[in-house]
Design an enzyme around this catalytic site. Structure first.
Site, PDB file in Angstrom:
ATOM      1  N   GLN A 130       0.745  -1.458   0.008  1.00  0.00           N
ATOM      2  CA  GLN A 130      -0.048  -0.050   0.086  1.00  0.00           C
ATOM      3  C   GLN A 130       0.772   1.205  -0.127  1.00  0.00           C
ATOM      4  O   GLN A 130       0.410   2.188  -0.723  1.00  0.00           O
ATOM      5  CB  GLN A 130      -0.810   0.019   1.140  1.00  0.00           C
ATOM      6  CG  GLN A 130      -1.819   1.141   1.234  1.00  0.00           C
ATOM      7  CD  GLN A 130      -2.976   1.040   2.549  1.00  0.00           C
ATOM      8  OE1 GLN A 130      -3.793   0.348   2.288  1.00  0.00           O
ATOM      9  NE2 GLN A 130      -2.666   1.864   3.324  1.00  0.00           N
ATOM     10  N   GLU A 171      -3.416   9.347  -1.558  1.00  0.00           N
ATOM     11  CA  GLU A 171      -2.898  10.016  -0.548  1.00  0.00           C
ATOM     12  C   GLU A 171      -1.704  11.250  -1.256  1.00  0.00           C
ATOM     13  O   GLU A 171      -0.930  11.815  -0.592  1.00  0.00           O
ATOM     14  CB  GLU A 171      -2.195   9.389   0.498  1.00  0.00           C
ATOM     15  CG  GLU A 171      -3.139   8.394   1.117  1.00  0.00           C
ATOM     16  CD  GLU A 171      -2.583   7.812   2.495  1.00  0.00           C
ATOM     17  OE1 GLU A 171      -1.621   7.986   3.138  1.00  0.00           O
ATOM     18  OE2 GLU A 171      -3.605   6.923   3.094  1.00  0.00           O
ATOM     19  N   ASP A 223       3.927   0.456   4.511  1.00  0.00           N
ATOM     20  CA  ASP A 223       2.819   0.231   4.973  1.00  0.00           C
ATOM     21  C   ASP A 223       2.202  -0.914   4.050  1.00  0.00           C
ATOM     22  O   ASP A 223       1.898  -0.802   3.032  1.00  0.00           O
ATOM     23  CB  ASP A 223       1.769   1.107   5.012  1.00  0.00           C
ATOM     24  CG  ASP A 223       0.468   0.649   5.734  1.00  0.00           C
ATOM     25  OD1 ASP A 223       0.247  -0.573   6.136  1.00  0.00           O
ATOM     26  OD2 ASP A 223      -0.496   1.424   6.039  1.00  0.00           O
ATOM     27  N   GLU A 229       4.663  -1.272   8.688  1.00  0.00           N
ATOM     28  CA  GLU A 229       3.357  -1.219   9.200  1.00  0.00           C
ATOM     29  C   GLU A 229       2.509  -2.242   8.751  1.00  0.00           C
ATOM     30  O   GLU A 229       2.560  -2.563   7.674  1.00  0.00           O
ATOM     31  CB  GLU A 229       2.692  -0.084   8.947  1.00  0.00           C
ATOM     32  CG  GLU A 229       1.181   0.199   9.317  1.00  0.00           C
ATOM     33  CD  GLU A 229       0.661   1.738   9.281  1.00  0.00           C
ATOM     34  OE1 GLU A 229       1.544   2.452   9.006  1.00  0.00           O
ATOM     35  OE2 GLU A 229      -0.612   1.818   8.883  1.00  0.00           O
ATOM     36  N   ASP A 253      -1.772  -1.261  12.639  1.00  0.00           N
ATOM     37  CA  ASP A 253      -2.726  -0.333  12.401  1.00  0.00           C
ATOM     38  C   ASP A 253      -3.961  -1.147  12.461  1.00  0.00           C
ATOM     39  O   ASP A 253      -4.560  -0.813  13.326  1.00  0.00           O
ATOM     40  CB  ASP A 253      -2.481   0.258  10.967  1.00  0.00           C
ATOM     41  CG  ASP A 253      -3.483   1.021  10.281  1.00  0.00           C
ATOM     42  OD1 ASP A 253      -4.454   1.388  11.038  1.00  0.00           O
ATOM     43  OD2 ASP A 253      -3.664   1.195   9.148  1.00  0.00           O
ATOM     44  N   LYS A 308      -5.400   6.564  14.822  1.00  0.00           N
ATOM     45  CA  LYS A 308      -6.268   7.280  13.885  1.00  0.00           C
ATOM     46  C   LYS A 308      -7.494   7.476  14.804  1.00  0.00           C
ATOM     47  O   LYS A 308      -8.334   6.761  15.417  1.00  0.00           O
ATOM     48  CB  LYS A 308      -6.461   6.315  12.895  1.00  0.00           C
ATOM     49  CG  LYS A 308      -5.673   6.008  11.916  1.00  0.00           C
ATOM     50  CD  LYS A 308      -5.897   5.163  10.820  1.00  0.00           C
ATOM     51  CE  LYS A 308      -4.905   5.011   9.736  1.00  0.00           C
ATOM     52  NZ  LYS A 308      -5.046   3.822   8.953  1.00  0.00           N
ATOM     53  N   ARG A 368      -6.237   9.718   7.512  1.00  0.00           N
ATOM     54  CA  ARG A 368      -6.870   8.399   6.718  1.00  0.00           C
ATOM     55  C   ARG A 368      -6.650   8.680   5.304  1.00  0.00           C
ATOM     56  O   ARG A 368      -6.182   9.576   4.891  1.00  0.00           O
ATOM     57  CB  ARG A 368      -8.133   8.699   6.861  1.00  0.00           C
ATOM     58  CG  ARG A 368      -8.608   8.052   8.481  1.00  0.00           C
ATOM     59  CD  ARG A 368      -7.986   6.891   9.088  1.00  0.00           C
ATOM     60  NE  ARG A 368      -8.314   5.809   8.243  1.00  0.00           N
ATOM     61  CZ  ARG A 368      -8.873   4.622   8.627  1.00  0.00           C
ATOM     62  NH1 ARG A 368      -9.563   4.675  10.047  1.00  0.00           N
ATOM     63  NH2 ARG A 368      -8.974   3.459   7.983  1.00  0.00           N
ATOM     64  N   SER A 369      -6.821   7.917   4.411  1.00  0.00           N
ATOM     65  CA  SER A 369      -6.578   8.057   2.879  1.00  0.00           C
ATOM     66  C   SER A 369      -7.441   9.090   2.472  1.00  0.00           C
ATOM     67  O   SER A 369      -7.418   9.767   1.346  1.00  0.00           O
ATOM     68  CB  SER A 369      -6.826   6.786   2.118  1.00  0.00           C
ATOM     69  OG  SER A 369      -7.904   5.974   2.576  1.00  0.00           O
ATOM     70  N   LYS A 387       2.157  10.842  10.241  1.00  0.00           N
ATOM     71  CA  LYS A 387       1.968  10.064   9.120  1.00  0.00           C
ATOM     72  C   LYS A 387       0.792  10.664   8.339  1.00  0.00           C
ATOM     73  O   LYS A 387      -0.368  10.369   8.848  1.00  0.00           O
ATOM     74  CB  LYS A 387       1.732   8.482   9.307  1.00  0.00           C
ATOM     75  CG  LYS A 387       1.759   7.601   7.915  1.00  0.00           C
ATOM     76  CD  LYS A 387       1.238   6.403   8.212  1.00  0.00           C
ATOM     77  CE  LYS A 387       1.276   5.445   6.961  1.00  0.00           C
ATOM     78  NZ  LYS A 387       0.230   4.261   7.021  1.00  0.00           N
TER      79      LYS A 387
HETATM   80  P1  PGA Z   1      -6.647   3.965   5.013  1.00  0.00           P
HETATM   81  O1  PGA Z   1      -5.270   3.940   4.705  1.00  0.00           O
HETATM   82  O2  PGA Z   1      -6.854   5.274   5.710  1.00  0.00           O
HETATM   83  O3  PGA Z   1      -7.517   3.962   3.652  1.00  0.00           O
HETATM   84  O4  PGA Z   1      -7.205   2.889   6.087  1.00  0.00           O
HETATM   85  C1  PGA Z   1      -4.070   4.345   5.820  1.00  0.00           C
HETATM   86  C2  PGA Z   1      -3.541   3.162   6.419  1.00  0.00           C
HETATM   87  O5  PGA Z   1      -3.699   2.192   5.951  1.00  0.00           O
HETATM   88  O6  PGA Z   1      -2.644   3.370   7.208  1.00  0.00           O
HETATM   89 ZN    ZN Z   2      -1.857   1.349   7.504  1.00  0.00          ZN
END
Ligand code: PGA
Ligand code: ZN
Length: 426
Positions: free
Chosen positions: A161, A203, A240, A283, A310, A335, A364-365, A386
């Protein structure tokens, strides 16, 4: 005293609906909280309530959550002292009555919780980071910044990712930004030269075309060198893997290459990567249910690699406590919307720090123009932040906010950079 709580629908960085909550105090002070949204969400996260009506905004509208704020929550909070954040958040938890905020929606509770914190800070005439940290926060975080994206954020162009950089050689916060700028643009230049550029991921990182999951590593090293830095010494790699998205309960699968791995094989692959490349942080290398791999990997590499949970922890203190007990990792991604209130998020950070682990405050994304998390990171001396890549305003607003916080702290501001890892590395 809280005089009013109201919410309306706004749109996030992917153009998807989300909530803005506004809290008004009896003395006229107003403040808002804007709610972010994930795409590769963990199964143990608090629930983000969406209407699911295919005829409206592809099912993504949040009118039910709005209505909960405007009626039930407003009624419960009006008259409460806005500076009693824990009491406000406890009230929200109690009112919801479920373990994962699935009745009111964690998006509803979080917007309210954030707006209350900001209103309280304004009421007291202090900055948000001062309010949240009760004057104890002064550590400007080390950034973890995405250079390329893949997985659920980039049409599965690659299986991993996030390829991120950490400016481990930086002596100041400003220097981390300058180094990031240099690496990000060097990567873009090489990508265009090699005809690999497919666009920008969710992102803001590059969305590259690679034929395997190893190619990006060589490419990343080249970008670091092209920018004039020493891989590992000045700029280290952070990944990640978001491995819950790759796991089917038995095997890990790289769709791009059509390869499958047993948990043991996948663990070995992660170890090979961490040995072959200058990786300082990883991660979600394993799925959120594959505890055996987490424990094994942490035992083998936890003395020199930051191992962040995460999806594994979802900012949930019960899951973090279990992880500490079972030595599953040595760091926790934080988060706000995974748990749904500011107080529970602060608790999760404290628990992480008390165990001698490192929290990494994260966006978040799907993001908004709200820089709440920059304040949260400094307030708690978390040390790391992050926020996706080094482009697009919903990302840059967080990096830039740290410059403002640093100015506001003046002589009190501290930056320790990668010395932070001394706490977990032996
Ligand atoms: P997400 O991705 O906000 O889409 O969950 C961010 C991450 O996995 O750290
Ligand atoms: Zn993550």
């Amino acid at each position: 005293k809280i005089a009013n709580v109201s919410a309306f629908q706004i749109f996030d960085s992917r153009g998807f609906p989300t909530l803005e909550v506004e809290v008004t105090l009896a003395n006229g002070v107003k403040a808002s909280g804007l709610v972010p949204s994930g795409a590769s969400t963990g199964q143990f996260e608090a629930l983000e309530l969406r209407d699911g009506d295919p005829k409206r905004l592809r099912g993504k509208s949040v009118f039910k959550a709005l209505s909960h704020v405007n009626h039930e929550i407003a009624k419960a909070l009006i008259g409460m002292d806005v500076t009693r954040q824990e009491a406000i958040d406890a009230r929200l938890v109690e009112l919801d009555g479920t373990t994962n905020k699935s009745r009111l929606g964690a998006n509803a509770t979080l917007g309210v919780s954030m707006a209350c914190a900001r209103a309280a800070a304004r009421h007291q005439g202090v900055e948000l980071y001062e309010y949240l940290g009760q004057g104890q926060g002064n550590l400007i975080p080390l950034n973890e910044i995405q250079i390329f994206g893949g997985g659920a954020h980039a049409g599965w162009a690659i299986d991993i990712q996030d390829f991120l950089m950490i400016a481990v050689g930086a002596k100041s916060y400003e220097e981390t930004l300058e180094m990031t700028f240099n690496v990000y643009h060097a990567a873009g230049d090489i990508m265009r030269e090699q005809n690999r550029a497919a666009g920008l991921a969710d992102e803001g990182g590059w969305w590259p075309v690679f034929n395997s999951n190893e190619e990006p590593f060589e490419f990343f090293l080249e970008a670091i060198k092209r920018a004039g830095y020493r891989p590992g010494k000045d700029v280290a790699i952070s990944l990640d893997i978001a491995a819950s998205d790759l796991f089917d309960g038995e095997h890990y699968r790289f769709k791009k290459e059509g390869k499958t791995f047993t948990p043991t094989e996948f663990c070995e692959l992660m170890e090979t990567w961490c040995t072959r490349y200058p990786i300082i942080s990883i991660e979600d290398p394993f799925a959120d249910t594959d505890f055996a791999s987490w424990a094994r990997f942490t035992e083998r590499l936890g003395h020199r690699v930051q191992i962040i949970g995460d999806d594994l922890f979802t900012t949930n203190i019960n899951r973090i406590a279990e992880g500490i007990d079972k030595k599953l990792a040595n760091a926790v991604l934080i988060k706000l919307n995974q748990i749904g209130t500011v107080s529970e998020t602060l608790q999760a950070i404290r628990l992480t720090q008390q165990a001698g682990w490192l929290p990494v405050v994260s966006a978040r994304s799907g993001e908004t123009e709200d820089a709440f998390i920059s304040h949260l990171a400094v307030a708690t001396n978390a040390g790391q932040l992050k926020v996706g890549s080094f482009a697009r305003s919903e990302r840059m607003v967080k990096w830039n906010e740290n410059l403002r916080i640093q100015r506001s702290l003046g002589d009190k501001a501290r930056f320790i950079g990668a010395r932070l890892y001394e706490r977990i590395f032996s």
